[in-house]
Design an enzyme around this catalytic site. Sequence first.
Site, short mmCIF file in Angstrom:
data_model
loop_
_atom_site.label_atom_id
_atom_site.label_comp_id
_atom_site.label_asym_id
_atom_site.label_seq_id
_atom_site.Cartn_x
_atom_site.Cartn_y
_atom_site.Cartn_z
NE ARG A 59 -3.68 -2.23 2.28
CZ ARG A 59 -4.17 -2.96 3.25
NH1 ARG A 59 -3.67 -2.88 4.47
NH2 ARG A 59 -5.18 -3.77 3.03
CB THR A 60 0.09 4.76 -0.81
OG1 THR A 60 -0.46 4.39 -2.07
CG2 THR A 60 0.90 6.01 -0.96
CD GLN A 61 3.09 1.42 4.09
OE1 GLN A 61 3.08 2.10 5.10
NE2 GLN A 61 2.31 0.36 3.95
#
Lengths: 252, 267, 275
Positions: free
Chosen positions: B42-44
């Site tokens: 996921r977008t971190q």
Amino acid sequence: MPGEMAHHPQQRQFNPYSENGGTILAIAGRDFAVIAGDTRQTEGYSIQTRYAPKVFTLTDKAVLAVNGFAADGNMFVKKVKQRLEWYRHAHAKDMPLRAIARLIQTMLYAQRFFPYYVYNILGGIEDDGTGAVYSFDPVGSYEREACRAAGAASSLVQPFLDNQIYFKNQKAAPGSAHPTHLPLSTVIALVTDSFTSATERHIEVGDGLEMYIVLASGSSGQGLEGVKGLRELSTKGEAERVFVIRRDLKKD
Amino acid sequence: MDHFPTNWGRPRNEKHDAYNTYPLHDRPYNGPKDSFAEGVQRTQQPIVTGTSVLAFKYKDGIMMAADNLASYGSLARFKDIQRLHPVGSYTVIGAGGDMSDFQYIQGMLEDLIIEEENTAADGHKLGPAEIHEYLSLVMYQRRSKLNPLWNSLLVGGFKDGQRFLAYVDLLGTTYTSSTIATGYGAYIAQPLLRKAVEGKEDLLTEEQAREIMEQSLRVLFYRDARSLNKFQIATITAAGATISESRTLKTEWAFAEGIRGYGAQVQ
Amino acid sequence: MFRNTYDSDNTVFSPQGRLHQVEYALEAVKQGSAAVGLRSKTHSILLALKRSTGELASYQQKMFRIDDHIGIAIAGLTSDARVLSNFMRQQAMGERMLFNRPMPVNRIVSAIAEKAQVNTQEYGRRPYGVGFLVIGQDQSGPHLYEFSPSGISYEYYAMSIGARSQSAKTYLEKHYESFMDSNLEDLIRHGLHALRETLQQDKELTINNTSIGIVGPAGEHEKGVSAEGSFRILEGEKVDPYLKMMIPKETNEGAGRTAAAADPAPGDEDVQMAE
């Protein structure tokens, strides 16, 4: 200490929560309830807006104040309102206050492991005509009280209320007792003072004050006459009447 | 509002990455954390980022501005990127934060408008208030899945004689105000805008508004290392939404020679 | 009852190109007691006749609130109506959740029409046995729609559905040109006159068997209506002032009487195939 960093990898995980400041407060009287909140919304040291309401009317006799993480708060209020609308469809009447309180507890606890980061205070009139305040923690623990403050300046306001409403650390004059219920005019004065004081001492409180007043059926509303910034919200001739007082608070 | 999109949605901590070279070095460990985490990423953190968006109300409607820069960490990577985007007939949105997430949002809103305006075609068009409500729901849902769209967005519009200006970010936090600035602009431009606009929303002409906007953008460009002096200004009025061509601001740096007291030089 | 060769399921056309099951569903609507809808520039209203199974029983529910701005009157199977109105409530609340706006009336009608159409085409389903009159107000003003089990929906100035609705329709067709500029009281009076045409010989409209649904600003006899003029249902005593406004049938130009006389159906069991 770069060496240490290798051993303890930095946690850079996404944090889904924030704190948006502000304070809310509610006081129950014999036949009324007052629910109030400031209108400032902050993040860190920035004021995001000077007007973001935190107090919402749910029914003709129930008002909910929400404080904490604003996104969670707004979503929570939206969902409570939709549940109440379904109740209206099913039963052709508004949900009673104590039932709304239990509903809120269930909805909060349903999110026990990813909580709504919000403190709720519900105020209004019970079916028996008494003023009531229910306070909640973020995961749904709740109780009925005479008064409660929550939010950024709760630690400033609550002791003040303990002293002025519950008469903590006060001795009644010999041969007399503390009053069990305060008149509306006194309560409005206490709420106003609470917020002007919190505004002085807490940077996340200020800009505007919204004070909702719910009067039980047959209540005279004595104490409201000549109050500045007062507006009646109930227009449909309901038994209970709802008023709002809007005031400016310091903007610095 | 934090200046750096990399820090958004994170606990406040001044200790690490004080020089904001992130994400070019010191990337977090994104590998599998347990046997199930493999294959799901996921977008971190945002990668290619835009900085501030400014907007405020004036007499005729809403004025919004953003520069044309998309940064890659501290590198000025793309210098001709559009961060203002029209949605439907009455709305413009402006974005800071991750530009790929923003482009995803553009696509999503495009689909929505096709569905609402072309398929339905019944005259019930979405105004800025509806689009903001929809956007904030999407943003909130994504944050609740711990998979945020790493942006802070402004929604400005004009419909049925009403101006509308609101904010929503990767946490789903929303608010409306007569002046709003995201990113570094929240520190630098917002105070200037509040002073120039608050209480004068119904008086400011487009010319005056443009003057205020350009002045704010100029100050921002002087102070924000992730900004560019090339920008676009959108106006949304009763006449509809217009987004200007990119313009370049004249700036003056000669005075910098004379500044003493901080930075590298000692005397 | 009629019995046709091609009516055992709804996926087979008759040689005449008809879907008999769908037409039977339309009959179910005609079996239900009548509902009338009218529209002016400012208001949309519904009037319905409630039946009771006897002295000991309560009267049926003919109107449902969908949202603040939308309400329906039904004719046909009440249980089907409950399922559909529940769906409409979901749609309306979904629109509020998603866009924070009241659902446009035409869209909610299209949504149920689309749902009903599926039941006229897929094997193993049956059409809904209920018809609606839908009133509501949105950005484009007050509206009145008819929805029928065939999956069709139309917008009307005035419309009636249910048993002997043809008589009411005749009345409405005669007077509809005056509806647009009517005030609420006149509109309701016309509605009651139309509804009266659907009654059996010895029956009359009473506070017990009449429901009135309104969207639009408060009328002369109304108290406690929200500023937006939300949908409300008047029943019992609240209907009384409007019943009193009616012009007794004998003195009524006689137009309604001839229409009623022209109606061949003697009882509630009047069943006709669609033309």
